[in-house]
Motif scaffolding. Structure first.
Motif, PDB file in Angstrom:
ATOM      1  N   PHE A  58      -9.057  17.980   4.409  1.00 22.02           N
ATOM      2  CA  PHE A  58     -10.509  18.001   4.256  1.00 22.02           C
ATOM      3  C   PHE A  58     -10.909  18.965   3.143  1.00 22.02           C
ATOM      4  N   TYR A  59     -11.012  18.436   1.985  1.00 19.63           N
ATOM      5  CA  TYR A  59     -11.314  19.231   0.803  1.00 19.63           C
ATOM      6  C   TYR A  59     -11.782  18.258  -0.277  1.00 19.63           C
ATOM      7  N   SER A  60     -12.243  18.782  -1.381  1.00 17.44           N
ATOM      8  CA  SER A  60     -12.716  17.904  -2.464  1.00 17.44           C
ATOM      9  C   SER A  60     -11.945  18.165  -3.754  1.00 17.44           C
ATOM     10  N   GLY A  61     -10.782  18.814  -3.636  1.00 20.74           N
ATOM     11  CA  GLY A  61      -9.992  19.134  -4.820  1.00 20.74           C
ATOM     12  C   GLY A  61      -8.972  18.063  -5.146  1.00 20.74           C
ATOM     13  N   ALA A  62      -7.918  18.460  -5.867  1.00 13.74           N
ATOM     14  CA  ALA A  62      -6.915  17.514  -6.347  1.00 13.74           C
ATOM     15  C   ALA A  62      -5.909  17.182  -5.246  1.00 13.74           C
ATOM     16  N   GLU A  63      -5.477  15.906  -5.228  1.00 10.71           N
ATOM     17  CA  GLU A  63      -4.532  15.466  -4.208  1.00 10.71           C
ATOM     18  C   GLU A  63      -3.179  16.169  -4.328  1.00 10.71           C
ATOM     19  N   ASP A  64      -2.844  16.662  -5.511  1.00  9.90           N
ATOM     20  CA  ASP A  64      -1.534  17.284  -5.673  1.00  9.90           C
ATOM     21  C   ASP A  64      -1.444  18.662  -5.012  1.00  9.90           C
ATOM     22  N   THR A  65      -2.537  19.128  -4.395  1.00  2.00           N
ATOM     23  CA  THR A  65      -2.485  20.385  -3.643  1.00  2.00           C
ATOM     24  C   THR A  65      -2.075  20.159  -2.191  1.00  2.00           C
ATOM     25  N   LEU A  66      -1.962  18.908  -1.778  1.00  2.02           N
ATOM     26  CA  LEU A  66      -1.587  18.591  -0.400  1.00  2.02           C
ATOM     27  C   LEU A  66      -0.081  18.736  -0.187  1.00  2.02           C
ATOM     28  N   PRO A  67       0.358  18.850   1.079  1.00  5.87           N
ATOM     29  CA  PRO A  67       1.800  18.910   1.338  1.00  5.87           C
ATOM     30  C   PRO A  67       2.513  17.704   0.736  1.00  5.87           C
ATOM     31  N   ARG A  68       3.622  17.968   0.075  1.00  7.71           N
ATOM     32  CA  ARG A  68       4.337  16.895  -0.605  1.00  7.71           C
ATOM     33  C   ARG A  68       4.816  15.834   0.374  1.00  7.71           C
ATOM     34  N   TRP A  69       5.237  16.272   1.596  1.00  6.52           N
ATOM     35  CA  TRP A  69       5.770  15.303   2.548  1.00  6.52           C
ATOM     36  C   TRP A  69       4.753  14.224   2.876  1.00  6.52           C
ATOM     37  N   LYS A  70       3.473  14.612   2.929  1.00  8.09           N
ATOM     38  CA  LYS A  70       2.441  13.649   3.311  1.00  8.09           C
ATOM     39  C   LYS A  70       2.236  12.599   2.223  1.00  8.09           C
ATOM     40  N   MET A  71       2.213  13.029   0.980  1.00  4.66           N
ATOM     41  CA  MET A  71       2.037  12.088  -0.115  1.00  4.66           C
ATOM     42  C   MET A  71       3.253  11.168  -0.244  1.00  4.66           C
ATOM     43  N   VAL A  72       4.448  11.728  -0.051  1.00  5.77           N
ATOM     44  CA  VAL A  72       5.669  10.922  -0.091  1.00  5.77           C
ATOM     45  C   VAL A  72       5.663   9.902   1.045  1.00  5.77           C
ATOM     46  N   GLU A  73       5.227  10.336   2.235  1.00  2.00           N
ATOM     47  CA  GLU A  73       5.194   9.429   3.380  1.00  2.00           C
ATOM     48  C   GLU A  73       4.193   8.297   3.157  1.00  2.00           C
ATOM     49  N   HIS A  74       3.024   8.614   2.645  1.00  2.00           N
ATOM     50  CA  HIS A  74       2.039   7.566   2.376  1.00  2.00           C
ATOM     51  C   HIS A  74       2.576   6.562   1.362  1.00  2.00           C
ATOM     52  N   ALA A  75       3.285   7.056   0.357  1.00  2.00           N
ATOM     53  CA  ALA A  75       3.874   6.150  -0.630  1.00  2.00           C
ATOM     54  C   ALA A  75       4.891   5.219   0.037  1.00  2.00           C
ATOM     55  N   ALA A  76       5.699   5.769   0.957  1.00  2.00           N
ATOM     56  CA  ALA A  76       6.684   4.953   1.660  1.00  2.00           C
ATOM     57  C   ALA A  76       6.011   3.915   2.559  1.00  2.00           C
ATOM     58  N   LEU A  77       4.909   4.285   3.196  1.00  2.00           N
ATOM     59  CA  LEU A  77       4.185   3.339   4.052  1.00  2.00           C
ATOM     60  C   LEU A  77       3.593   2.205   3.220  1.00  2.00           C
ATOM     61  N   LEU A  78       3.074   2.528   2.073  1.00  2.00           N
ATOM     62  CA  LEU A  78       2.516   1.502   1.193  1.00  2.00           C
ATOM     63  C   LEU A  78       3.628   0.606   0.631  1.00  2.00           C
ATOM     64  N   ASP A  79       4.795   1.191   0.378  1.00  2.00           N
ATOM     65  CA  ASP A  79       5.945   0.378  -0.024  1.00  2.00           C
ATOM     66  C   ASP A  79       6.310  -0.604   1.084  1.00  2.00           C
ATOM     67  N   GLY A  80       6.248  -0.147   2.336  1.00  2.00           N
ATOM     68  CA  GLY A  80       6.557  -1.018   3.467  1.00  2.00           C
ATOM     69  C   GLY A  80       5.560  -2.161   3.604  1.00  2.00           C
ATOM     70  N   ILE A  81       4.295  -1.871   3.349  1.00  2.00           N
ATOM     71  CA  ILE A  81       3.280  -2.924   3.371  1.00  2.00           C
ATOM     72  C   ILE A  81       3.592  -3.976   2.306  1.00  2.00           C
TER      73      ILE A  81
END
Length: 288
Positions: A58-81
């Motif tokens: 919950f913030y309005s800054g850049a996505e690259d400040t988020l935990p890396r695991w979460k962004m990697v996981e979302h990418a994997a989920l989208l790959d699965g879709i």
């Protein structure tokens, strides 16, 4: 009690605290709360802004400040879709919370819509993220049939009263051939087995479902597949996600020694394919 997933009447009490009871189905192996909250009680559970304050999404800054695991996981989920056959169209995220998965899906070229029961999170997604979002549940939203190309339930299905009817609604609003992705805890993960063994030895009650009464269901790989298939989907894949001590519950452990122990078990669970978190990918029949 009759199991909503396999309809077996073979169940036994596993854990009790005050009015809360958890039973295990002898048919499919799912754990579930015997006295689930009403729809209104669930709404009350998810009121307030406390959850938002504890979450770094919950913030309005850049996505690259988020935990890396979460962004990697979302990418994997989208790959699965994509592997399930869906690469374009409208993606609906049920329980979209901060809107981060909507953001990542949009980066992949999807149009995005969210559903969120928490009022403060709904306002955040609408006003800060600027995405189309409905306040409520997927059933109360009453979307037209065959609207979406993909539907996601990320750490949501364990919270609902009836996961089968929830998924049947997802089936109704998906286009033929559309993709479904679920993430949820795996109650047969190595971490849970180690904790259960320790508590059996120390004679401490073991609760197989975390965060009761927010979590109402504890799925195994088998029972999750059965649940999705009962709703009418074709299961395409079940994958293991990053274990909770290395992702969703980085603060697990009441002391440095316990934290290190949990992280060690989590690391081993990845190597042996027994993570305490899993993702399922499925498809609505009828696609070309």
């Amino acid at each position: 009690m009759s199991c909503l997933i396999c309809e077996s009447n073979d169940s036994r009490l596993i854990w009790r605290r005050d009015k809360l009871r958890i039973v295990k189905c002898g048919g499919c192996g799912v754990f579930f709360t015997a006295d689930r909250p009403t729809e209104q009680e669930l709404v009350e559970l998810y009121k307030g802004s406390a959850l938002l304050g504890e979450n770094s999404d919950f913030y309005s800054g850049a996505e690259d400040t988020l935990p890396r695991w979460k962004m990697v996981e979302h990418a994997a989920l989208l790959d699965g879709i994509e592997r399930a056959g869906t690469t374009t169209g409208i993606l609906l995220d049920v329980g979209c919370f901060s809107g981060l998965f909507l953001y990542n899906a949009k980066q992949r070229g999807f149009e995005v819509v969210g559903v969120e029961p928490n009022r403060e999170a709904f306002v955040h997604v609408r006003d800060v993220r600027g995405y189309e979002v409905v306040h409520g549940s997927v059933q109360s939203a009453q979307f037209p049939a065959e609207t979406f190309s993909a539907v996601s339930f990320l750490d949501v299905i364990e919270h609902v009263q009836n996961p089968v009817t929830e998924l049947e609604e997802a089936l109704r609003i998906l286009k033929p051939g559309g993709a479904l992705v679920l993430t949820t805890p795996n109650v047969k993960g190595l971490l849970q087995r180690v904790v259960k063994l320790k508590r059996t030895i120390t004679k401490v009650p073991w609760c197989p479902i975390d965060d009761v009464p927010w979590h109402l269901w504890g799925f195994t790989r088998k029972s999750l597949m059965m649940c999705v298939e009962k709703a009418g989907f074709i299961v395409k894949e079940v994958a293991w996600l990053e274990p909770s001590p290395l992702s969703t519950n980085l603060d697990a452990g009441s002391s440095p020694v316990k934290k290190a122990g949990l992280r060690a078990v989590a690391t081993i669970s990845k190597r042996v394919g027994m993570s305490d978190r899993m993702a399922l990918f499925a498809q609505k029949p009828g696609g070309q």
